[in-house]
Enzyme design. Sequence first.
Site, PDB file in Angstrom:
ATOM      1  N   LYS A 298      44.676  36.035  56.061  1.00 52.15           N
ATOM      2  CA  LYS A 298      45.641  36.227  54.966  1.00 52.15           C
ATOM      3  C   LYS A 298      45.635  37.678  54.514  1.00 52.15           C
ATOM      4  CE  LYS A 298      45.880  35.982  50.431  1.00 52.15           C
ATOM      5  NZ  LYS A 298      46.981  36.936  50.212  1.00 52.15           N
TER       6      LYS A 298
ATOM      7  N   GLU B  77      33.258  42.677  51.377  1.00 50.82           N
ATOM      8  CA  GLU B  77      33.391  44.142  51.275  1.00 50.82           C
ATOM      9  C   GLU B  77      34.169  44.404  49.989  1.00 50.82           C
ATOM     10  OE1 GLU B  77      32.157  46.433  53.269  1.00 50.82           O
ATOM     11  OE2 GLU B  77      31.393  45.077  54.788  1.00 50.82           O
TER      12      GLU B  77
ATOM     13  N   CYS C 208      38.172  52.113  48.468  1.00 45.04           N
ATOM     14  CA  CYS C 208      36.852  51.635  48.039  1.00 45.04           C
ATOM     15  C   CYS C 208      35.819  52.758  48.134  1.00 45.04           C
ATOM     16  CB  CYS C 208      36.435  50.450  48.895  1.00 45.04           C
ATOM     17  SG  CYS C 208      36.457  50.822  50.659  1.00 45.04           S
TER      18      CYS C 208
ATOM     19  N   GLU D 189      35.709  50.926  38.668  1.00 42.75           N
ATOM     20  CA  GLU D 189      36.580  51.421  39.743  1.00 42.75           C
ATOM     21  C   GLU D 189      37.990  51.626  39.182  1.00 42.75           C
ATOM     22  OE1 GLU D 189      37.575  48.611  42.898  1.00 42.75           O
ATOM     23  OE2 GLU D 189      36.879  50.085  44.348  1.00 42.75           O
TER      24      GLU D 189
HETATM   25  P1  NAD Z   1      42.110  41.758  45.402  1.00 46.57           P
HETATM   26  O1  NAD Z   1      40.721  41.275  45.229  1.00 46.57           O
HETATM   27  O2  NAD Z   1      43.051  41.620  44.270  1.00 46.57           O
HETATM   28  O3  NAD Z   1      42.814  40.984  46.626  1.00 46.57           O
HETATM   29  C1  NAD Z   1      42.249  40.970  47.915  1.00 46.57           C
HETATM   30  C2  NAD Z   1      42.776  39.769  48.673  1.00 46.57           C
HETATM   31  O4  NAD Z   1      42.307  38.582  48.041  1.00 46.57           O
HETATM   32  C3  NAD Z   1      44.309  39.654  48.696  1.00 46.57           C
HETATM   33  O5  NAD Z   1      44.734  39.195  49.957  1.00 46.57           O
HETATM   34  C4  NAD Z   1      44.569  38.615  47.634  1.00 46.57           C
HETATM   35  O6  NAD Z   1      45.780  37.908  47.805  1.00 46.57           O
HETATM   36  C5  NAD Z   1      43.379  37.690  47.829  1.00 46.57           C
HETATM   37  N1  NAD Z   1      43.066  36.832  46.684  1.00 46.57           N
HETATM   38  C6  NAD Z   1      43.363  37.035  45.377  1.00 46.57           C
HETATM   39  N2  NAD Z   1      42.940  35.981  44.640  1.00 46.57           N
HETATM   40  C7  NAD Z   1      42.331  35.120  45.496  1.00 46.57           C
HETATM   41  C8  NAD Z   1      41.694  33.852  45.352  1.00 46.57           C
HETATM   42  N3  NAD Z   1      41.603  33.239  44.165  1.00 46.57           N
HETATM   43  N4  NAD Z   1      41.175  33.277  46.457  1.00 46.57           N
HETATM   44  C9  NAD Z   1      41.261  33.872  47.664  1.00 46.57           C
HETATM   45  N5  NAD Z   1      41.882  35.050  47.873  1.00 46.57           N
HETATM   46  C10 NAD Z   1      42.406  35.670  46.798  1.00 46.57           C
HETATM   47  O7  NAD Z   1      41.995  43.252  45.911  1.00 46.57           O
HETATM   48  P2  NAD Z   1      43.164  44.287  46.152  1.00 46.57           P
HETATM   49  O8  NAD Z   1      43.711  44.716  44.842  1.00 46.57           O
HETATM   50  O9  NAD Z   1      44.097  43.761  47.185  1.00 46.57           O
HETATM   51  O10 NAD Z   1      42.352  45.498  46.849  1.00 46.57           O
HETATM   52  C11 NAD Z   1      41.672  46.462  46.153  1.00 46.57           C
HETATM   53  C12 NAD Z   1      40.186  46.161  46.100  1.00 46.57           C
HETATM   54  O11 NAD Z   1      39.659  46.035  47.405  1.00 46.57           O
HETATM   55  C13 NAD Z   1      39.384  47.281  45.450  1.00 46.57           C
HETATM   56  O12 NAD Z   1      38.446  46.742  44.570  1.00 46.57           O
HETATM   57  C14 NAD Z   1      38.681  47.942  46.639  1.00 46.57           C
HETATM   58  O13 NAD Z   1      37.495  48.624  46.322  1.00 46.57           O
HETATM   59  C15 NAD Z   1      38.450  46.783  47.521  1.00 46.57           C
HETATM   60  N6  NAD Z   1      38.251  47.249  48.899  1.00 46.57           N
HETATM   61  C16 NAD Z   1      36.982  47.252  49.422  1.00 46.57           C
HETATM   62  C17 NAD Z   1      36.761  47.715  50.715  1.00 46.57           C
HETATM   63  C18 NAD Z   1      35.388  47.729  51.334  1.00 46.57           C
HETATM   64  O14 NAD Z   1      35.316  47.815  52.556  1.00 46.57           O
HETATM   65  N7  NAD Z   1      34.313  47.647  50.574  1.00 46.57           N
HETATM   66  C19 NAD Z   1      37.826  48.191  51.461  1.00 46.57           C
HETATM   67  C20 NAD Z   1      39.099  48.187  50.890  1.00 46.57           C
HETATM   68  C21 NAD Z   1      39.292  47.690  49.612  1.00 46.57           C
END
Ligand code: NAD
Length: 501
Positions: free
Chosen positions: A188, A263, A297, A395
Site C-alpha cells: 500500500k 522505519e 526522515c 520532526e
Molecule cells: P504516515 O505515517 O502518515 O503514513 C505512512 C503510510 O501509513 C501511508 O501509506 C498511510 O496511508 C499509512 N497509514 C496511515 N494510517 C494507517 C493505519 N491506521 N494503518 C495502516 N497504515 C496507515 O507517514 P507519511 O506522512 O506518509 O510519511 C512521513 C513520515 O515517514 C515521516 O515521519 C518520516 O520520517 C517517515 N519516514 C521514515 C523513513 C525511514 O526510513 N526511517 C523514510 C521515509 C519516511
Amino acid sequence: MTAHVKPKALDNFAARDFRMLIDGVWTEGSGPALERVAPGHGVVVSRYPAGTKADAERAIAAARKAFDDGPWPRMTGAERSNILLRAADLIAAKADELAFLDCIESGKPISQAKGELAGAADIWRYAAALARDLHGESYNTLGEGTLGVVLREAIGVVSIITPWNFPFLIVSQKLPFALAAGCTTVVKPSELTSGSTLLLGEILIEAGVPAGVVNILTGTGPEVGAPMTTHPDVDMVSFTGSTGVGRLTMANAAQTLKKVSLELGGKNPQIVFPDANLEEFIDAAVFGAYFNAGECCNAGSRLILHKSIAAEVTARVAALARKVRVGDPLDPTTQVGAIITPQHLDKIGSYVDGAATAGASVALGGTALDLGLGQFMAPTILSGVTPDMAVAREEVFGPVLSVLTFETTDEAIRIANAIDYGLSAGVWSRDFDTCLTIGRKVRAGTVWMNTFMDGASELPFGGYRQSGLGRELGRHAVEDYTETKTLNMHMGARTGWWMPR
Ligand code: NAD
C-alpha cells in the site's frame, strides 16, 4: 531573498486514472476515486481507487494462496533472481516515466526524482544477487549421532506500507528483498503518491512475477492499511512512515503477533567541531536540511555547532541557503520543490512560530513562498534554539534548520541523544578520535563522518529507539523476510528416557 523558479501552469494536463492490482487483475474501486492535486502546480494529476477493507481482504487472500500453493516460493533462488533482474532493467528503461510521476505527485524536483530512480534500480539488482545467496547454517559439531541444519524459509505473506516522501525508493527498499526471500506481498503506497508504485505493478507482471505475488492497493491508511496490519493471514508488516502510525501498526500487529519492521521519523544532528573542513560542511548542512524540502526522515535538521564557530557557520550556511533554487518541480534546475499539502505547510509554519515564541531567532526565511501556483516554503534557519524547544525535539518535516551550540564533546553527545529519535547523525572534525568518539556514543542507526546522507545498497539503514525497529538494505536484508527453522537430525541408535543408555 531566496532564489526561486516560478512553476509553469500545466495547461491541458490529462490527469491519469489508475487501478489497483489484486491477484493479477487491474481493479477499479467501488467508490469515488481519490484525487491527487500536484503540490507544485495545484491541479489534479492522478486519480486512484479508494480501496476498502473488502479490497484488502481480497488482496490478502490472493497473496496467501500464492504463497501456500503458487510457484513463487517454490522457485529456485536463481529463477527469482532472474525475474528481479528483469524488473531492474524495466525500472531503468521506464525511469523517466516513473520519475515524472514521483515528481508531479510529491512535488520533489525532477532531477532528484531521476536520481532516486537510478538508486532504486540498483537496489533491485542488489536484492536479485541476494536471492541466490540466501542460505542457512549447518552444525557438524554436535556429536557423532547428530547433524544440525538451520534453514531460512520465506516468512509468508508480507504487508508493505509506504509513505509519500520517497514513493518509489522506499517500496524498493522493501519489496525486492521480500520477493527475493520467496514471500508474497500486499503493498500500500501513500494515498498522496501512489502512481509510481502502481506502475511498478505493470513492470513486475512484465518481468514475470506470477499473479497474486504482488498485490497493490490504493486508499487511506485507516481504511485499507489497517486491515493489512491486523489480518491473521498476514505474517509480517514492513512499515515506513511516521512514528505515530508506526506505533499504531505495532499495536495492531500485536493482536496476532506478527513480525514487524518499522522505519520511522528522525531528528538528526550534525555535530561540528572547530577543526572541521567548514567549506565542505556548509555544503552538507544546506543539502542535509533542504534536500527533498526537508521532508526527509534523514534530514539533518539540527546543527549542533561548537560555540566558537557558531556565528560564522550560521552566517555561511544562511548565505548558501539563499542561493538554493526553490520552485517548479518540473524545472531541471530546481533544487527544492513543493510542500506535500497545504495542511503540512501550515504545520511547518506553526513550528517556526512556536520556536520564535519560545525565544529562537529566525535567521533566514520562516515563511511560505508565494510562487503563483502550488505551495512552497522558504529555506529557514532558526538560531538560538535550545534542546528543550519543540523544534529541537520533534520532526518538523520541512525546510527548517535549528541551530544549537555546545562547548564540550560530552555536551554535544548529550544534546544529540536528548531526543526520542535515533535515525542518523553527522560529525565534522579532522580529528580521528573526535569522529570515532561521536560515532560510538551517538545513539543512531547511521553516523556519517565528514559527509552527510550518503547511502549504498550494501549498507544497512534503520533507527534506534523511536526511529524504528529492524534494518533495511545490506546483506542481511533478505533474511529479515524469513523464518529460521532448525532441523535436528539423528543417526544411529537413539538413547532416551526408556531406551537403553
Ligand atoms: P504516515 O505515517 O502518515 O503514513 C505512512 C503510510 O501509513 C501511508 O501509506 C498511510 O496511508 C499509512 N497509514 C496511515 N494510517 C494507517 C493505519 N491506521 N494503518 C495502516 N497504515 C496507515 O507517514 P507519511 O506522512 O506518509 O510519511 C512521513 C513520515 O515517514 C515521516 O515521519 C518520516 O520520517 C517517515 N519516514 C521514515 C523513513 C525511514 O526510513 N526511517 C523514510 C521515509 C519516511
